[in-house]
Design a protein around this motif. Structure first.
Motif, PDB file in Angstrom:
ATOM      1  N   SER A 203       8.610  59.454 -46.696  1.00  0.00           N
ATOM      2  CA  SER A 203       8.578  58.077 -47.205  1.00  0.00           C
ATOM      3  C   SER A 203       9.925  57.612 -47.721  1.00  0.00           C
ATOM      4  O   SER A 203      10.149  56.403 -47.837  1.00  0.00           O
ATOM      5  CB  SER A 203       7.532  57.958 -48.306  1.00  0.00           C
TER       6      SER A 203
ATOM      7  N   GLU B 151       3.503  55.268 -43.253  1.00  0.00           N
ATOM      8  CA  GLU B 151       2.487  56.304 -43.094  1.00  0.00           C
ATOM      9  C   GLU B 151       1.150  55.669 -42.781  1.00  0.00           C
ATOM     10  O   GLU B 151       0.798  54.647 -43.358  1.00  0.00           O
ATOM     11  CB  GLU B 151       2.360  57.121 -44.390  1.00  0.00           C
TER      12      GLU B 151
ATOM     13  N   TRP C 101       3.722  59.962 -40.048  1.00  0.00           N
ATOM     14  CA  TRP C 101       4.799  59.061 -40.425  1.00  0.00           C
ATOM     15  C   TRP C 101       5.471  58.509 -39.180  1.00  0.00           C
ATOM     16  O   TRP C 101       5.706  59.227 -38.205  1.00  0.00           O
ATOM     17  CB  TRP C 101       5.796  59.792 -41.318  1.00  0.00           C
TER      18      TRP C 101
END
Length: 121
Positions: free
Chosen positions: A13, A20, A29
């Motif tokens: 992230s 995601e 992801w």
């Protein structure tokens, strides 16, 4: 780092324009919501915890040969050079961060790779 999924989530992230969502029932992801670079594997295809990711050419073969207890050739995408990484063994999260960034670099547009490089400098 504690929970492997949360640790992996934090690494993925943090990358530019990474998103995601669930794909095939697992946290996955994407770069700009389109191209997959990491897929969590919670006993999805075997009895192990790990993740699959894009990898530079030759890396899968090199790491699997050097440390088969830590790395594997994942089903479905292994023939494309993707790398499987076990998370149910002692994990070096600095090394995992490098693997995740390499996976991102394999699928991200050049502008986003440049953005990542500028963040790291």
């Amino acid at each position: 780092m504690g929970d492997p999924l949360e640790s992996l989530r934090a690494l993925c992230s943090a990358l530019p324009e990474a998103t995601e969502r669930l794909s095939h029932g697992e946290p996955t992801w994407f770069v700009r919501g389109k191209k997959t670079f990491v897929m969590f594997a919670d006993h999805h295809h075997d009895d192990r915890l790990g993740f699959w990711c894009a990898a530079p050419p030759g890396i899968q073969e090199e790491l699997v040969a050097a440390a088969p207890g830590r790395y594997f050739r994942p089903p479905y995408v292994g023939h494309r050079g993707w790398l499987g990484v076990y998370l149910d063994v002692p994990v070096d999260w600095t090394e995992i961060a490098e693997i995740v960034q390499d996976a991102y670099r394999m699928v991200a547009p050049k502008a986003l790779v440049a953005q990542l490089d500028s963040i790291q400098d």
